[in-house]
Design a protein around this motif. Sequence first.
Motif, short mmCIF file in Angstrom:
data_model
loop_
_atom_site.label_atom_id
_atom_site.label_comp_id
_atom_site.label_asym_id
_atom_site.label_seq_id
_atom_site.Cartn_x
_atom_site.Cartn_y
_atom_site.Cartn_z
N TYR A 1 0.85 -1.19 0.00
CA TYR A 1 0.00 0.00 0.00
C TYR A 1 0.89 1.24 0.00
N VAL A 2 0.80 2.03 -1.07
CA VAL A 2 1.67 3.19 -1.25
C VAL A 2 0.87 4.36 -1.80
N LYS A 3 1.58 5.48 -2.00
CA LYS A 3 0.94 6.65 -2.60
C LYS A 3 1.08 6.67 -4.11
N ALA A 4 2.24 6.23 -4.61
CA ALA A 4 2.55 6.44 -6.02
C ALA A 4 3.16 5.18 -6.61
N TYR A 5 3.00 5.01 -7.92
CA TYR A 5 3.52 3.82 -8.60
C TYR A 5 5.00 3.60 -8.29
N GLY A 6 5.76 4.70 -8.33
CA GLY A 6 7.21 4.60 -8.19
C GLY A 6 7.67 4.31 -6.76
N ASP A 7 6.73 4.14 -5.84
CA ASP A 7 7.10 3.82 -4.46
C ASP A 7 7.44 2.35 -4.27
N VAL A 8 7.20 1.54 -5.30
CA VAL A 8 7.66 0.14 -5.26
C VAL A 8 8.59 -0.07 -6.45
N GLU A 9 9.34 -1.18 -6.40
CA GLU A 9 10.25 -1.47 -7.51
C GLU A 9 9.47 -1.75 -8.79
N LYS A 10 10.13 -1.56 -9.90
CA LYS A 10 9.56 -1.88 -11.21
C LYS A 10 9.11 -3.34 -11.23
N GLY A 11 7.89 -3.59 -11.66
CA GLY A 11 7.39 -4.96 -11.76
C GLY A 11 6.67 -5.45 -10.52
N LYS A 12 6.71 -4.68 -9.42
CA LYS A 12 6.05 -5.11 -8.17
C LYS A 12 4.61 -4.61 -8.12
N GLY A 13 3.76 -5.38 -7.44
CA GLY A 13 2.35 -5.02 -7.29
C GLY A 13 2.13 -4.01 -6.17
N LEU A 14 1.15 -3.15 -6.37
CA LEU A 14 0.85 -2.13 -5.37
C LEU A 14 -0.64 -1.85 -5.36
N VAL A 15 -1.09 -1.25 -4.27
CA VAL A 15 -2.46 -0.80 -4.18
C VAL A 15 -2.42 0.64 -3.67
N HIS A 16 -3.26 1.50 -4.24
CA HIS A 16 -3.22 2.90 -3.83
C HIS A 16 -4.57 3.56 -4.13
N VAL A 17 -4.73 4.76 -3.61
CA VAL A 17 -5.94 5.54 -3.89
C VAL A 17 -5.70 6.29 -5.19
N ASP A 18 -6.56 6.06 -6.19
CA ASP A 18 -6.30 6.68 -7.49
C ASP A 18 -6.81 8.11 -7.53
N SER A 19 -6.64 8.73 -8.69
CA SER A 19 -6.90 10.16 -8.81
C SER A 19 -8.39 10.49 -8.89
N SER A 20 -9.26 9.46 -8.86
CA SER A 20 -10.70 9.71 -8.82
C SER A 20 -11.31 9.36 -7.47
N GLY A 21 -10.47 8.91 -6.52
CA GLY A 21 -10.97 8.60 -5.19
C GLY A 21 -11.38 7.15 -4.99
N PHE A 22 -10.88 6.26 -5.83
CA PHE A 22 -11.16 4.83 -5.67
C PHE A 22 -9.85 4.06 -5.50
N ILE A 23 -9.97 2.83 -4.99
CA ILE A 23 -8.80 1.96 -4.84
C ILE A 23 -8.42 1.40 -6.21
N GLU A 24 -7.14 1.50 -6.53
CA GLU A 24 -6.62 0.96 -7.79
C GLU A 24 -5.52 -0.05 -7.49
N ILE A 25 -5.51 -1.15 -8.24
CA ILE A 25 -4.48 -2.18 -8.11
C ILE A 25 -3.58 -2.08 -9.34
N SER A 26 -2.27 -1.95 -9.10
CA SER A 26 -1.35 -1.66 -10.20
C SER A 26 -0.07 -2.47 -10.07
N VAL A 27 0.70 -2.46 -11.14
CA VAL A 27 2.06 -2.98 -11.13
C VAL A 27 2.94 -1.85 -11.64
N ASN A 28 3.99 -1.51 -10.92
CA ASN A 28 4.83 -0.40 -11.35
C ASN A 28 5.44 -0.67 -12.72
N GLN A 29 5.13 0.18 -13.69
CA GLN A 29 5.59 0.04 -15.07
C GLN A 29 5.21 -1.30 -15.68
#
Lengths: 261, 261, 261
Positions: C211-239
């Motif tokens: 759980y982080v603020k920004a994509y770049g807060d985890v290593e490239k290729g790692k999974g993250l969860v954060h609050v997106d720019s519309s106010g919802f939870i987004e699940i992402s992988v850095n780059q």
Amino acid sequence: MIAFLTDWSLKSYYVGVAKAVMKKINPSVDVVDITHDIKPFDVRMAAHVLLRASFDFPENTVFVAVVDYGVGTNRKAICVKTKNNHFYVGPDNGIFTYVAQHYGVKQIRELDNKSFHYGSSYTFHGRDIFAAVAGYLSKGIPFEQIGSVLPNYIVLPTKNAQLGSDFMIGEVVYFDGFGNVETNIPACFVEKLQWEMDDVILLNERYELIYVKAYGDVEKGKGLVHVDSSGFIEISVNQGSAANVFKFHEGELVKLRRKKP
Amino acid sequence: MIAFLTDWSLKSYYVGVAKAVMKKINPSVDVVDITHDIKPFDVRMAAHVLLRASFDFPENTVFVAVVDYGVGTNRKAICVKTKNNHFYVGPDNGIFTYVAQHYGVKQIRELDNKSFHYGSSYTFHGRDIFAAVAGYLSKGIPFEQIGSVLPNYIVLPTKNAQLGSDFMIGEVVYFDGFGNVETNIPACFVEKLQWEMDDVILLNERYELIYVKAYGDVEKGKGLVHVDSSGFIEISVNQGSAANVFKFHEGELVKLRRKKP
Amino acid sequence: MIAFLTDWSLKSYYVGVAKAVMKKINPSVDVVDITHDIKPFDVRMAAHVLLRASFDFPENTVFVAVVDYGVGTNRKAICVKTKNNHFYVGPDNGIFTYVAQHYGVKQIRELDNKSFHYGSSYTFHGRDIFAAVAGYLSKGIPFEQIGSVLPNYIVLPTKNAQLGSDFMIGEVVYFDGFGNVETNIPACFVEKLQWEMDDVILLNERYELIYVKAYGDVEKGKGLVHVDSSGFIEISVNQGSAANVFKFHEGELVKLRRKKP
């Protein structure tokens, strides 16, 4: 005018809401899309496409160029004003390398004046900072007000095109929608090596291309090399995809040498 | 207004810089994209899409239609003014066949007055000639000034739709984004064969379609035939892709016959 | 301003001619595309994207949202005026569910005043009714004139996000162009479960995300969860593409739980 380039694709609503923000700030602004299909996270490709597109935009155009995987980290948000009076707004990650080198830098500012921001998300500076500041600049807000002066900007490591005694080497910059292969080799190399129309050119010592002016100067399906409409060497196949035929990868080097008669 | 159709795709920056040129020449012009996803080099498809799109644009619209593998060769650059006061700007390669036949030609001019060109590349007349001349025409430059009169233009060989005693035959013109199959069969053939709602129609003597008004008039996944919003016969699958289900190729012929009750 | 969202894709000319109709009616209107790449026939996805995009558009924006497989059947054509003075024009099939719930409904009208229609096809109300009425509304035609009052509108069955004692469950709403996974879980759930930066979050009891603020807060290729720019939870992988890495399907449920330290 605002010229707009990203890697967001048109699949989601990001481009639309960034434009909404620009137009909320400056309702009469014209926004021209350069492309939103930069390969995701590919700053190098974006930097090359931005330079080529920039040639045809007028003075005082505000360019918004966003490929920004570092959003929300400590990478800076900047605007580069070039000597030809273009404004380049985006992340400080190298995306402005080629326009800055080509036109020369007048001044760089960090976008740290929050009164010209629209919001404060951690992941969408494209909307909240870049679109907003571009809206204000397009309205005539003085460049001096958008933030503090920065001494320099991040420069991409570049593979400059090289001229040999009888060959030229350059980078495969990207493929266009037809599969034409765009290189970073400048047109002047052709004059220096005194290529003439219809010369046979060896690509990577392996494929034969014909040096011509126009695609239709060779038969359908044949390979050719020519000076493209932005002043760089382009490798093409008439009515086909050079990217597919020659199996290039974006970023690799290509060598072009005139075949001995 | 300028209406803009090409096979350039939105992947590269070509559409963006062509618009930049239009707006440099006429800053207040509105540019509406018809599509830039014409299949590369497919003049036939472009000519059909251009006609269908043209119906909804007002008088004095300047259309820029560019599928132009012959750029830089001796193919001409032209503007066709039609009897309904549309201006069609592009290469003389057949792309204006259907609009010229439909509206009738008032006059054709070759774009040989270089004072209305923007540059002189060999491979990007879309920007350097067509976008530039369209910019000037949209600003009110008289048609008579853009170049010399041409007696005729290149016409595509066309497969006109045919009406038999109890069947109709036409061409698969292209697929839309849903996979709907657009044909060149005019709506009036339906009246001539006295089809009625819910008639069963045989496609190529093989598949059964229902003749209806709207997609939702058949069950999800079922095939249908109807008069589309441009006045041509369309073959569809409700909430599906007729192109995939019936394995059509663009350009092939289709036969439609009412099944005996 | 008109904001425009459909499932038509840009392959065909439909978006272009709808804009031509808007501009014939109101030549000075600005049309901003939200997206035209909604998955064909996917009203649910369109309804979610419409809500997220709507946040950044100003008062009096006229939204045209068309995913309309029921066109030509007895489904109604409507305009929902919301309490924040947005106008939502489109088919009555549930597409306005989330904007109506979010902003509250001021009044709904059926678009039954044919003097504000452009044509009368059975299959292209996007052009003939929705684009036309939007053109008139953007010009200032009073809402009261476009048709008769409707008491209610069709509401999609929705899977609201759920908050458990130590977990949250929500729906995979759609993927953006990067493969980021958009959910319908509101940002406030994070506060309620007192997640802290760098917490390890279990996705479906199986994958570890940070759980982080920004994509770049985890290593490239790692999974993250954060609050997106519309106010919802987004699940992402850095780059990278979370949609590909975690093999999600749009519409399925996801569970997020903080891993015990």
